[in-house]
Design an enzyme around this catalytic site. Structure first.
Site, short mmCIF file in Angstrom:
data_model
loop_
_atom_site.label_atom_id
_atom_site.label_comp_id
_atom_site.label_asym_id
_atom_site.label_seq_id
_atom_site.Cartn_x
_atom_site.Cartn_y
_atom_site.Cartn_z
N SER A 133 0.92 -1.61 0.09
CA SER A 133 0.49 0.51 0.03
C SER A 133 0.50 1.40 -0.06
O SER A 133 1.26 1.88 0.90
CB SER A 133 -0.87 -0.02 1.02
OG SER A 133 -1.21 0.96 1.28
N TYR A 158 -3.62 -1.21 9.86
CA TYR A 158 -3.53 -1.91 7.96
C TYR A 158 -2.12 -1.84 7.57
O TYR A 158 -1.24 -2.64 6.39
CB TYR A 158 -4.35 -0.70 7.12
CG TYR A 158 -4.81 -1.32 5.78
CD1 TYR A 158 -5.51 -2.59 5.37
CD2 TYR A 158 -3.96 -0.74 4.44
CE1 TYR A 158 -5.65 -2.74 4.00
CE2 TYR A 158 -3.66 -1.14 2.96
CZ TYR A 158 -4.93 -1.87 3.05
OH TYR A 158 -4.52 -1.93 1.54
N LYS A 162 1.23 -4.51 6.28
CA LYS A 162 1.69 -4.31 4.74
C LYS A 162 2.91 -4.40 5.26
O LYS A 162 3.76 -5.04 4.20
CB LYS A 162 1.26 -2.71 4.12
CG LYS A 162 0.04 -3.81 3.28
CD LYS A 162 -0.23 -4.72 1.94
CE LYS A 162 -1.73 -4.15 1.54
NZ LYS A 162 -1.87 -5.12 0.49
N ARG A 225 -4.44 12.67 -2.61
CA ARG A 225 -4.77 10.82 -2.41
C ARG A 225 -3.72 10.49 -4.24
O ARG A 225 -3.69 12.08 -4.69
CB ARG A 225 -5.43 10.24 -2.88
CG ARG A 225 -6.47 10.26 -0.47
CD ARG A 225 -4.67 8.90 -0.40
NE ARG A 225 -5.16 9.29 1.45
CZ ARG A 225 -5.13 9.97 2.30
NH1 ARG A 225 -4.24 11.19 2.45
NH2 ARG A 225 -5.79 9.69 3.87
N ARG A 285 -10.48 12.21 10.97
CA ARG A 285 -10.29 11.24 11.47
C ARG A 285 -8.62 11.44 11.76
O ARG A 285 -7.32 11.92 10.54
CB ARG A 285 -10.20 10.22 10.56
CG ARG A 285 -11.96 9.79 10.36
CD ARG A 285 -12.05 9.62 9.39
NE ARG A 285 -11.96 8.52 8.63
CZ ARG A 285 -12.49 8.01 7.47
NH1 ARG A 285 -13.13 7.03 7.02
NH2 ARG A 285 -11.41 7.99 6.20
#
Length: 351
Positions: A133, A158, A162, A225, A285
């Site tokens: 990722s 997460y 990875k 992103r 967040r």
């Protein structure tokens, strides 16, 4: 060390790969299906290893499918006839992994280690390409765009999973000589993605649009992103699989190399519909990295690869495919006629 000659490439960077025998672990997901179709199209043998039985819609003519829980896969009987393993199996996203990190390690990292152990026992007869990722393993990047040399510093379970997988791949490469490659992938999107699963901003936003529901954004919408169209992602992943890696370079960023904020993404999507999109801004967040854009110069130089489909074009292609699927579904269920549905989702009439 001299680089291997680049693969011949066709329209939009598609590599003409050598024929081979491929295993795709996680071959019924978005990435796995897309890579499998390309390999089959080019005449390769494909074996798909999936955790759960797949519906008819994801099976492909010419591919063999093995359904087994990760603990039950008999790798010793599967590996030896094959040349390349593509590893896409991962059953969590940042939100779910944070909720149960131990379960995330058990269901995602442990199965990879079992596969690597099986590869170690039979010797270095095949190579493995692990899709990591690019958006999470670097954490909050110190450099933008972020190069492969950036330290691994994930801020989510997460990303930690990875990164742990990458470290195990490095361990087996260094100690046992296995041919382990890593593709740190940006955020893939495109036709074939199940938008109802809610994975990735583009997928989630498109689902909201077709449901005529408000789009929810965590924060002020300035989170940036790197989005890569599925065809470009497949080309990049297969380029990583095909190259002759040097001892120092076996990890590659695969992305667009360009950043897009969520607000700009909404503006692109607004151009595809004839009604005003409703956006709800929610509190930010803590696990959302503010900006993540990959430096893809190594892949450009050493893989002779680069993305070709820009964001606006890719979004339009994706939107149109989903719209046609909605039309087909509406007609099949006799909910509406074709012309009415096309008007609702802003498609031109059929000539």
């Amino acid at each position: 060390m001299k680089n291997a000659p680049p693969n011949a490439r066709t329209h939009e960077g598609e590599a003409k790969l050598k024929l081979g025998r491929h295993i795709i672990v996680g071959g019924t997901g978005f990435l796995g299906r897309s890579v499998a179709r390309r390999l089959l199209k080019n005449g390769n043998e494909v074996l798909i290893v999936a955790r759960a039985p797949a519906g008819d819609s994801v099976l492909m003519d010419g591919a063999r499918v093995v359904h087994a829980c990760s603990e039950e896969v008999k790798w010793d009987s599967i590996l030896e006839p094959h040349d390349v393993i593509h590893y896409y199996a991962w059953n969590s996203v940042p939100g779910t992994a944070n909720g149960d990190p131990a379960e995330d390690m058990r269901t995602n990292v442990a199965p990879l280690i079992r596969l690597l152990e099986a590869m170690r026992k039979i010797g270095p007869t095949c190579r493995i390409i692990f899709t990591s990722s690019g958006g999470t393993v670097y954490g909050n990047p110190k450099d933008i765009p972020v190069p492969e040399s950036h330290p691994l510093s994930p801020i989510t379970a997460y990303g930690a999973g990875k990164a742990a997988a990458e470290l195990y791949l490095n361990f087996y490469r260094q100690l046992y000589g296995l041919d382990c490659r890593i593709a740190r992938l940006a955020n893939p999107y495109g036709p074939g993605q199940n938008i109802a699963k809610g994975q990735g901003a583009i997928s989630i936003f498109l689902d909201r649009i077709f449901q005529k529901e408000p789009i929810k954004i965590w924060g002020d919408g300035e989170t940036v992103r790197d989005y890569i169209f599925i065809d470009d992602a497949v080309n990049g992943l297969l380029a990583v699989a095909e190259t002759e890696c040097t001892p120092s370079n076996w990890t590659f960023n695969i992305g667009s190399g360009h950043g897009t904020s969520l607000n700009i993404l909404i503006a692109h999507l607004q151009e595809l519909v004839d009604w005003q999109l409703e956006v709800d801004y929610l509190p930010g967040r803590g696990f959302d990295v503010p900006i993540s854009v990959l430096d893809i110069s190594r892949a450009r130089t050493e893989l002779d690869w680069q993305p070709h489909v820009g964001l606006s074009v890719g979004l339009k292609r994706t939107f149109d495919v989903i719209a046609i699927q909605k039309i087909d579904s509406a007609i099949k269920n006799r909910l509406d006629d074709s012309s009415t549905v096309r008007k609702k989702i802003k498609l031109p009439p059929v000539a």
